[in-house]
Design a protein around this motif. Structure first.
Motif, PDB file in Angstrom:
ATOM      1  N   THR A  55      -3.526  -2.496  11.056  1.00 20.51           N
ATOM      2  CA  THR A  55      -2.484  -2.888  10.104  1.00 20.51           C
ATOM      3  C   THR A  55      -2.243  -1.776   9.091  1.00 20.51           C
ATOM      4  N   HIS A  75       1.316   0.034   8.326  1.00 24.46           N
ATOM      5  CA  HIS A  75       1.893   0.115   6.983  1.00 24.46           C
ATOM      6  C   HIS A  75       2.197   1.567   6.594  1.00 24.46           C
ATOM      7  N   ALA A  78       5.782   3.359   5.923  1.00 23.01           N
ATOM      8  CA  ALA A  78       6.102   3.992   4.634  1.00 23.01           C
ATOM      9  C   ALA A  78       6.729   5.365   4.859  1.00 23.01           C
ATOM     10  N   MET A 126       8.575   0.470  -1.868  1.00 22.39           N
ATOM     11  CA  MET A 126       8.222  -0.029  -0.530  1.00 22.39           C
ATOM     12  C   MET A 126       8.401  -1.549  -0.450  1.00 22.39           C
ATOM     13  N   PRO A 127       8.981  -2.026   0.657  1.00 18.13           N
ATOM     14  CA  PRO A 127       9.080  -3.476   0.839  1.00 18.13           C
ATOM     15  C   PRO A 127       7.749  -4.048   1.308  1.00 18.13           C
ATOM     16  N   TRP A 128       7.644  -5.358   1.258  1.00 15.86           N
ATOM     17  CA  TRP A 128       6.511  -6.039   1.881  1.00 15.86           C
ATOM     18  C   TRP A 128       6.706  -5.962   3.397  1.00 15.86           C
ATOM     19  N   ILE A 129       5.656  -5.589   4.108  1.00 13.82           N
ATOM     20  CA  ILE A 129       5.768  -5.439   5.563  1.00 13.82           C
ATOM     21  C   ILE A 129       5.065  -6.612   6.234  1.00 13.82           C
ATOM     22  N   GLU A 169       2.950  -9.295  -7.957  1.00 11.26           N
ATOM     23  CA  GLU A 169       3.087  -8.166  -7.036  1.00 11.26           C
ATOM     24  C   GLU A 169       3.989  -7.102  -7.655  1.00 11.26           C
ATOM     25  N   ARG A 207       3.085  -3.200  -8.486  1.00 12.38           N
ATOM     26  CA  ARG A 207       3.813  -2.059  -7.908  1.00 12.38           C
ATOM     27  C   ARG A 207       4.350  -1.155  -9.012  1.00 12.38           C
ATOM     28  N   CYS A 242      -0.847   7.448   2.644  1.00  8.24           N
ATOM     29  CA  CYS A 242      -1.457   6.847   3.838  1.00  8.24           C
ATOM     30  C   CYS A 242      -1.162   5.362   4.007  1.00  8.24           C
ATOM     31  N   THR A 243      -1.260   4.595   2.941  1.00  8.23           N
ATOM     32  CA  THR A 243      -1.378   3.139   3.113  1.00  8.23           C
ATOM     33  C   THR A 243      -0.068   2.381   3.061  1.00  8.23           C
ATOM     34  N   GLY A 244       0.997   3.006   2.549  1.00 11.33           N
ATOM     35  CA  GLY A 244       2.218   2.241   2.321  1.00 11.33           C
ATOM     36  C   GLY A 244       2.066   1.249   1.180  1.00 11.33           C
ATOM     37  N   TYR A 245       0.952   1.339   0.470  1.00 13.40           N
ATOM     38  CA  TYR A 245       0.647   0.607  -0.774  1.00 13.40           C
ATOM     39  C   TYR A 245       0.311  -0.875  -0.593  1.00 13.40           C
ATOM     40  N   GLN A 246       0.634  -1.464   0.541  1.00 11.73           N
ATOM     41  CA  GLN A 246       0.504  -2.922   0.648  1.00 11.73           C
ATOM     42  C   GLN A 246      -0.947  -3.372   0.504  1.00 11.73           C
ATOM     43  N   HIS A 247      -1.860  -2.662   1.157  1.00 17.17           N
ATOM     44  CA  HIS A 247      -3.270  -3.020   1.037  1.00 17.17           C
ATOM     45  C   HIS A 247      -3.805  -2.703  -0.359  1.00 17.17           C
TER      46      HIS A 247
END
Lengths: 775, 154
Positions: A665, A669, A673, A708-711, B121, B125, B135-140
């Motif tokens: 995951t 992500h 990005a 960034m959107p929520w994926i 959230e 952000r 690396c992470t796309g920030y979601q984690h």
């Protein structure tokens, strides 16, 4: 002897938190910049401020006389070192001589010209400013299309047409397909230049051990062994006296899958001054002098029947190569050609690439490397075709997919797709968003004058590089697994992970196969003095190829454990399960730990068996793997500002079996990005004089958290038959699937205004202008 | 110039050049490896530390400006061998990959929670705007900050 090996899988497939993290979350990991040595000196590279210029003279006297400066070297001093290697070959390829420092001419802004070495990094930086260069500035060309025009400035005077190569590939009967087509759609599609931007820039520490004639080179690289072979050659060193260490590496994304001038240069400096030397790239240097990615101008034509069957694809790629070939520069666009049919069945293709020199830093592999360009192109074209035929974009894709019964499927470009059910992730993505209902919502939104878009891409990618005959440097990967006398397990992998988590996933594989505790397994990588020769980490290959090598080394060990177990148990019928070798008749057992100890003590040896418990395996993959998936994006455009808001991002990826869902995951992500970055924000901009306008993080828009959107990430699972783990690779999937889905969504949003195509990045300014011109 | 700084509970006194950046002081003079340098324009946030209770990019200050300050870096977060809840959450939620931005990201996340124990959230952000991760796309990371908030609140 019975051959039953009971598998006691307990860790594979589990979301185990990473074993590399404790050092990273406490700030105690060792990146190149963290290495300190007694007597260490600091180097600063002097770079050209011009994109094209002759060097009339260089005066280093002022720099050299500054207190603390120990040496200044220019191109003349390093004429015996190099050249910077290009590992790719194409018929008729023109290869410029790429010295590690410029001598009489520079070819891009950022071109290294001299190196200043001092006792302190501040002094070195001051002294770099003291180097005086008399320039004769020449006309530059930074745009690959303009570089092809007659009369354009010649990047390399010996090749006035600025062409490095022409490449042609075709299959089937393309002319017939186009002659008989009900409909033909055409579009020029750009995949703009991008800057990879790992958070850690490049850096090198070199230490010369004169008495041993041995060089230690610490570099932020994805390929320590290949780097060793090539730097040894560049420096004229014996390969076994060069040790390359990739310590903690702060991201690569392809830009550290390379061999750079500075890596050999620091070796040279250390040997000359006989002291350790450190060079750490600034971000500005990273943007000027580390490879960029993409840089495509693609002209597409699609032929199709009235009911939406694609019958032929024509593609002409203008590839912006930059001024030189770095390690794989000319090979990257050929990967775009390989993947140009996408997931679709058509057997009629025709592709041409013209590789163009420009006065810019070279392009090379950046996350996806040629496949994002191909996917972006075909997925945009399919949408354009669907719009032309007034078909639903999901329906047209479903009509053209290679079917599950057709695998292994030979493509028009000479690949064999391994396995897949291409409709499955698309159907899943459509279900997740309740597609029919979403379209109704969109119709309602449009009635209210809102610009809402729904876009999708169904991507395929070529991964797990790869069979050696199809790769520039061998495509296998190596592993050594050792069970130490105490029973602890050490895995040495030739892959060189730098954030992908293989210290964890490979430990999962080893712990499961041997039935030992994962805490008893240590994964070691990145040091040529410790690890057998390896290829490295890139092209979504580390687990699919490197993990498979670990798997096979473990099979050897398991057989050996059983041999020793049978001897110790005095049995001819044993089973290995849960870390125990069990006599199937008596139930007596010996643990892997006991057996390992006995194998080293060697009081008794099984027939034809050596002492010890070590196995090395070099695994050669019989094919690439081909992950696939569907990304679906819902957007809404602000009419007044042109800003794109991503309302939903659904990614359904099929990367084969999943060893650790947490890590997979994370890869999705991160990939998305970088795809969002390309689609909406990022672009390397050179002006007409070849100056990099986006030369800092201030000007180059790397996505931040709020951008960034929520994926919503989901999966289908189609194991590959190519390797016994059934894994396909996932490092690049997110990036490859993303950009066309976002663009398709925005084009869909603006389609009521008559918009048919938009090139990336889709900045608010660009979208706002489109809306204004339509109104 | 002579400066005295309290770093992670330990006193340091050094003679430094007036132009020495705080990040270079921490890394080169004190010998820390946690705060990282990812740019020279104060945009990446990899060098984020806590100075007198506030998150600061240590590349935006000279060492001499930190004279007399109390500094906490990532190395000083874990207490008595126990990780700080934000560190633990980054680990549990896979909030890092290559790890280079992580020390700064964790310090910035701690600051968000110090100011607002239950951020949304969106607040998380925006609170992380000054820290880049490639690396992470920030979601984690967002998940980690939420999890840390829960752990601290519990």
């Amino acid at each position: 002897m019975a051959t039953t090996i009971t598998k006691t899988k307990t860790l594979i497939g589990k979301a185990i938190r990473r074993r590399e993290d404790p050092r990273l979350i406490t700030g105690t990991a060792t990146y190149v910049e963290d290495i300190k040595m007694p007597g260490m000196h600091y180097a600063v590279v002097v770079r050209s401020p011009h994109a094209a210029a002759r060097i009339r003279s260089i005066d280093t006297s002022k720099a050299a006389s500054r207190p603390g400066v120990v040496a200044v070297f220019t191109g003349r001093d390093v004429s015996n070192v190099g050249p910077v290697p290009c590992g790719a070959s194409l018929p008729g390829l023109r290869v410029p001589h790429h010295t590690i420092l410029a001598t009489d001419r520079v070819y891009y802004a950022g071109h290294p010209v001299a190196v200043v070495v001092a006792t302190d990094r501040y002094i070195a930086a001051d002294a770099a400013d003291d180097v005086e260069i008399d320039w004769e500035v020449l006309k530059a060309v930074a745009d690959p299309v303009k570089a092809l025009e007659p009369g354009a400035p010649a990047v390399h005077p010996e090749w006035p047409d600025n062409k490095a190569f022409d490449f042609h590939q075709e299959h089937g009967d393309v002319e017939k397909a186009f002659a008989e087509a009900d409909v033909i759609v055409k579009q020029r599609i750009l995949s703009q230049r991008l800057i990879p931007t790992p958070m850690e820039t490049r850096g090198v520490v070199a230490e010369w051990r004169a008495a041993d004639r041995a060089l230690n080179l610490y570099s932020s690289t994805q390929i320590p062994h290949l780097l060793r072979s090539m730097v040894a050659q560049m420096l004229g060193l014996e390969e076994n006296r060069l040790r390359v260490v990739a310590p903690e590496v702060g991201g690569g994304f392809g830009c550290k899958l390379n061999v750079y001038a500075e890596e050999a240069l620091m070796g040279f400096v250390a040997m000359k001054i006989n002291k350790p030397v450190k060079w750490i790239e600034t971000r500005r240097e990273n943007y000027l002098a580390t490879i960029h990615g993409r840089g495509h101008v693609d002209d597409y034509e699609l032929a199709a029947t009235r009911d939406g069957i694609i019958t032929g694809i024509k593609l002409r790629i203008i590839q912006d190569l930059g001024a030189y070939h770095q390690l794989l520069t000319p090979a990257i666009p050929t990967l775009s050609v390989l993947m140009m049919p996408g997931l679709y069945r058509t057997q009629n293709i025709c592709a041409d690439i013209v590789g163009v020199f420009t006065n810019c830093v070279p392009t090379d592999a950046y996350r996806g490397a040629g496949r994002p360009e191909a996917t972006h192109g075909i997925e945009r074209m399919v949408d354009i075709l669907a719009a032309e035929l007034k078909m639903d974009p999901a329906e047209i894709r479903l009509k053209n997919f290679v079917q599950p019964s057709e695998f292994p499927f030979p493509t028009a470009t000479g690949l064999i797709y391994d396995s897949g059910d291409y409709a499955a992730p698309l159907r899943k993505a459509l279900d997740i968003v309740d597609y029919q209902n979403l379209r109704r919502e969109q119709a309602e939104a449009r009635k209210q004058g809102r610009l809402m878009g729904i876009g999708m891409s169904t991507y395929g990618e070529i991964c797990a590089f790869g069979p050696s005959p199809a790769t520039p440097a061998g495509g296998w990967e190596s592993a050594t697994v050792k069970i130490e006398p105490s029973g602890k397990v050490t895995v040495l992998t030739g892959a060189s992970p730098h954030g992908q988590g293989e210290e964890t996933t490979f430990a999962q594989i080893a712990a499961d196969e041997l039935g030992v505790d994962i805490d008893d397994v240590l994964v070691v990588h990145g040091d040529t003095a410790l690890v057998q020769y390896g290829i490295g980490t890139f092209g979504s290959r580390a687990t699919a190829v490197g993990g498979t090598a670990v798997y096979f080394a473990l099979q050897d060990l398991k057989a050996k454990i059983k041999k020793f177990g049978a001897l110790l148990l005095n049995s001819d019928d044993v089973t290995l399960a849960n870390g125990q070798c069990i006599d199937n008749k008596t139930g007596a057992s010996k643990s892997v730990q006991e057996i390992a100890a006995a194998s080293y003590r060697a009081m008794q040896l099984p027939p034809n068996t050596e002492p010890g418990m070590v196995s090395t395996h070099f695994w050669e993959p019989p094919n690439f793997t081909f992950p696939f998936g569907a990304h679906l994006v819902v957007t809404e455009i602000d009419r007044d500002t042109g800003a794109v808001k991503v309302l939903r991002y659904v990614a359904v990826d099929d990367c084969g079996n999943i060893l650790n869902p947490l890590i997979v995951t994370g890869q999705v992500h991160g990939g998305v990005a970088q795809g969002i970055g390309q689609a909406l924000y990022e672009q390397a901009v050179y002006d007409e004089n070849g100056q990099l306008i986006t030369g800092e993080l201030m000007d180059y828009a790397v996505p931040k958290a709020h951008m960034m959107p929520w994926i919503e990430s989901d999966h289908t699972v189609t194991p590959t038959p190519v390797n016994p783990l059934g894994v396909k690779g996932v490092g690049e999937a997110g990036t490859i699937g993303c950009s066309p889905a976002v663009v398709n969504s925005v084009v869909d949003a603006l389609s009521p205004l008559g918009v048919r195509h938009i090139d990336m990045p889709m900045t608010p300014e660009k979208i706002w202008k489109l809306i204004r011109s339509a109104q | 110039m002579k400066i005295t700084v309290n770093i992670n509970g330990k006193r340091y006194s050094n003679d430094v050049e007036p132009r020495l950046l705080l990040i270079h002081y921490l890394r080169e003079v004190v010998g820390l490896t946690g705060p990282h340098i990812g740019c020279e324009t104060s945009l990446c946030g990899a060098c984020t530390i806590e100075l007198n209770g506030k998150a600061v990019k240590s590349c935006t200050m000279f060492a001499v400006q930190a004279d007399g300050a109390n500094i906490t870096t990532i190395e000083g977060l874990a207490a008595n061998g126990k990780l700080h809840p934000v560190q633990e959450a980054f680990w549990n939620e896979h909030g890092l990959q290559c790890g280079f931005c992580t020390p700064g990201m964790i310090m910035a996340s701690k600051q968000i929670l110090d100011r607002n124990p239950n951020p949304t959230e969106e607040e998380i952000r925006h609170g992380l705007e000054g820290n880049l991760c490639r690396c992470t796309g920030y979601q984690h990371i967002v998940n980690a900050v939420k999890a840390a908030a829960k752990a601290v609140g519990a």
